[in-house]
Design a protein around this motif. Structure first.
Motif, short mmCIF file in Angstrom:
data_model
loop_
_atom_site.label_atom_id
_atom_site.label_comp_id
_atom_site.label_asym_id
_atom_site.label_seq_id
_atom_site.Cartn_x
_atom_site.Cartn_y
_atom_site.Cartn_z
N GLY A 149 0.82 -1.21 0.00
CA GLY A 149 0.00 0.00 0.00
C GLY A 149 0.85 1.25 0.00
O GLY A 149 2.07 1.22 -0.08
N LYS A 150 0.16 2.41 0.10
CA LYS A 150 0.84 3.70 0.07
C LYS A 150 1.72 3.91 1.30
O LYS A 150 2.67 4.69 1.26
N ARG A 151 1.39 3.24 2.38
CA ARG A 151 2.15 3.40 3.62
C ARG A 151 3.15 2.26 3.83
O ARG A 151 3.47 1.91 4.96
N LYS A 152 3.66 1.71 2.76
CA LYS A 152 4.60 0.59 2.86
C LYS A 152 5.83 1.00 3.68
O LYS A 152 6.44 2.02 3.41
N GLY A 153 6.17 0.18 4.68
CA GLY A 153 7.32 0.46 5.52
C GLY A 153 7.00 1.30 6.74
O GLY A 153 7.82 1.41 7.64
N ARG A 154 5.83 1.91 6.78
CA ARG A 154 5.46 2.78 7.89
C ARG A 154 4.92 1.96 9.05
O ARG A 154 4.30 0.92 8.87
N ILE A 155 5.15 2.44 10.26
CA ILE A 155 4.64 1.79 11.46
C ILE A 155 3.32 2.45 11.83
O ILE A 155 3.24 3.68 11.95
N VAL A 156 2.27 1.62 11.98
CA VAL A 156 0.92 2.13 12.28
C VAL A 156 0.34 1.37 13.46
O VAL A 156 0.76 0.25 13.77
N ALA A 157 -0.66 1.99 14.11
CA ALA A 157 -1.29 1.38 15.28
C ALA A 157 -2.29 0.29 14.88
O ALA A 157 -2.42 -0.72 15.56
N LYS A 158 -3.01 0.50 13.77
CA LYS A 158 -4.01 -0.47 13.31
C LYS A 158 -3.69 -0.86 11.88
O LYS A 158 -3.26 -0.03 11.08
N ILE A 159 -3.97 -2.11 11.55
CA ILE A 159 -3.70 -2.60 10.20
C ILE A 159 -4.50 -1.84 9.17
O ILE A 159 -4.05 -1.61 8.05
#
Length: 117
Positions: A32-42
């Motif tokens: 997705g557009k946020r590839k590699g980013r750390i997020v709280a929810k999938i």
């Protein structure tokens, strides 16, 4: 947290992060557009981008980028939660490494001898 997040086979890698002084579970987006980013929810991996926030962050980084980085580095060295998160993530990392693709093994060049025959 949703039940399907636990039971479903996830492509997203589970990691540990911090929220304030607490150590919490987070995810690293693999697509997705946020590839590699750390997020709280999938679900955040596939959410639409917030253009206004993106522009605001770009301006802030242009003004305060170096200052922000120094402050973050100090936090990572001294905050007990940050140190705990680093240890947890290091422990969960796999010990075997996959070979890198596209890298040729190093072979030294042959040197012609200067000795006379």
């Amino acid at each position: 947290m949703l039940l399907r997040e636990i039971t479903q086979s996830l492509d997203e890698k589970q990691i540990w992060g911090r929220r304030g002084k607490d150590v919490v579970r987070k995810f690293r987006c693999t697509v997705g557009k946020r590839k590699g980013r750390i997020v709280a929810k999938i679900a955040q991996c596939f959410a639409a981008p917030n253009v206004k926030a993106k522009i605001r962050m770009k301006r802030t980084r242009a003004k305060l980028g170096a200052k922000m980085m120094r402050k973050r580095n100090k936090t990572m060295r001294t905050n007990p939660a940050s140190i705990r998160v680093q240890a947890l993530n290091k422990a969960s990392r796999s010990t075997t490494k996959a070979p890198k693709r596209g890298m040729k093994p190093f072979k030294p060049k042959r040197v012609k001898s200067t000795r006379k025959k």
